[in-house]
Design an enzyme around this catalytic site. Structure first.
Site, PDB file in Angstrom:
ATOM      1  N   HIS A  98      42.250  35.250  37.984  1.00 51.66           N
ATOM      2  CA  HIS A  98      42.648  34.014  38.640  1.00 51.66           C
ATOM      3  C   HIS A  98      43.783  34.247  39.632  1.00 51.66           C
ATOM      4  O   HIS A  98      44.442  35.290  39.624  1.00 51.66           O
ATOM      5  CB  HIS A  98      43.043  32.939  37.611  1.00 51.66           C
ATOM      6  CG  HIS A  98      44.269  33.270  36.787  1.00 51.66           C
ATOM      7  ND1 HIS A  98      45.548  32.953  37.184  1.00 51.66           N
ATOM      8  CD2 HIS A  98      44.393  33.882  35.572  1.00 51.66           C
ATOM      9  CE1 HIS A  98      46.406  33.349  36.260  1.00 51.66           C
ATOM     10  NE2 HIS A  98      45.738  33.917  35.277  1.00 51.66           N
ATOM     11  N   CYS A 125      45.294  37.244  30.707  1.00 51.84           N
ATOM     12  CA  CYS A 125      44.387  37.150  31.848  1.00 51.84           C
ATOM     13  C   CYS A 125      44.928  37.974  33.015  1.00 51.84           C
ATOM     14  O   CYS A 125      46.085  38.411  33.008  1.00 51.84           O
ATOM     15  CB  CYS A 125      44.185  35.696  32.247  1.00 51.84           C
ATOM     16  SG  CYS A 125      43.179  34.763  31.070  1.00 51.84           S
TER      17      CYS A 125
END
Length: 371
Positions: free
Chosen positions: A263, A282
């Site tokens: 992301h 992440c």
């Protein structure tokens, strides 16, 4: 022919094998001089320090320092440039200052560096012998991402990976779609461990950070709730889309059992650091617009046109024409496109574990040979 076919056929493995051979030559020649540890105070430009001659000799052996004055105790411009060259290949910020991290990297022995290369070579054996010609490759230890197209690197960008307490897992998945202006569904662990203590000090924290309690077709900023009576966060939290969202404005969806994805991020400054282990697991991408445009591969999804779509604030998910394989693997040693051996810190401590297992296997072979 059988023996020649046993090693992984990947170029990354072959480059490490050549680097290992060079390190073993250096090992046979006695390695390199040791460098005394640096304390709390760094050795900065122009400073005089009794450890500087050791650093000159250390860097002369491995080629970063090419000067002739080995005895000067001053960190002069020539030596500072040599320190920068060393830092740029050892996972340090290339500032020419000898701090604790740089001195620790210099103090690593040739035997330790050999183990580091061997551990990364071992990880190449865990991968399929044939990788798809088109795929994404994330080096967790090196903290970079490569988009491979037709077997060559089409794009490379820095990434931020999980901190040692929230490690990014190594696995294979496939990127299936990209979400523009994604909301962030806050994991229960983050809501309990990080957000709940903040709420106890500041009840307006949710509203100030665009966080909402969601459920039963309603949303709330938690105003009026006495959070002091809770030991764990009792609701589902969601952060509304926008530039301040923790996911930034782009999310790369890759279904997996680890709940890890790529992301964007509003914290752009972290990409300037050499060590980029700051996330909750992440992977944050430095250049997500370019990556997204390349993956979607349509004329109406150029970086500029993606920006225009993001600007309207709407959440939309764009499927890829074909799922793209992605590999996340942990290497602390690799050879870059210039043929330079890169050695990063073992941020998760995995190399030591692998080498311990390899040592056990070797000992078993020795014991069998003796018997």
């Amino acid at each position: 022919a059988l023996l020649a076919d046993l090693p992984p056929p990947h170029e990354g493995y072959r480059r490490l094998r050549d680097a290992l051979a060079a390190l073993r030559v250096r090992q046979a020649a006695g390695g390199w001089p040791s460098v005394p540890a640096v304390g709390k105070d760094s050795i900065k430009h122009g400073m005089s320090d009794e450890r500087i001659p050791f650093i000159r000799k250390r860097l002369a052996v491995t080629g970063e320092f090419t000067g002739t004055d080995m005895g000067s105790p001053i960190l002069d411009p020539e030596l500072s440039e040599a320190v920068k060259r060393f830092q740029s290949t050892h996972g340090q910020d290339p500032d020419g200052v000898v701090g604790h991290g740089t001195a620790a990297a210099m103090a690593e022995t040739v035997d330790q560096r050999i183990d580091q290369v061997v551990a990364s070579m071992e990880r190449w054996r865990w991968l399929p012998r044939q990788l798809e010609p088109n795929h994404v490759f994330v080096n967790i230890g090196g903290q970079y991402l490569q988009l491979i197209t037709d077997g060559t690197v089409a794009l490379q960008t820095r990434v931020v990976v999980g901190k040692p307490t929230n490690q990014t897992v190594a696995f294979r998945a496939a990127i299936t779609s990209i979400t523009l202006n994604p909301p962030w569904n806050v994991p229960d662990s983050i809501a309990t461990k990080e957000i709940l203590p903040l709420l106890k000090r500041n009840p307006g924290y949710l509203a100030a950070n665009r966080l909402q309690i969601v459920g039963d077709n309603s949303e709330s900023d938690g105003a009026g709730i006495d959070w002091h009576g809770y030991s764990r966060f009792p609701y589902q939290l969601r952060q509304t889309p926008g530039t301040g969202n923790s996911l930034g404005v782009l999310k790369f969806n890759m279904p997996n059992g680890n709940d890890i994805y790529l992301h964007d991020t509003p914290s752009k400054g972290l990409f300037m650091r050499a060590r980029r282990a700051f996330s909750h697991g992440c992977v944050r991408v430095q250049d997500p617009l370019r990556l997204a445009a390349t993956l979607i591969g349509k004329d109406d999804f150029t970086p500029e046109k993606i920006k225009q779509r993001i600007a309207d604030g709407q959440t939309r998910t764009v499927p890829l024409a074909k799922p793209l394989p992605i590999y996340l693997i942990y290497f602390t040693a690799w050879v870059d496109s210039d043929g330079t051996l890169q050695m990063n810190d073992d941020i998760y401590g995995y190399d030591h574990s692998i080498m311990a297992q390899i040592a056990k296997k070797r000992q078993k072979l020795v014991d069998v040979a003796k018997n």
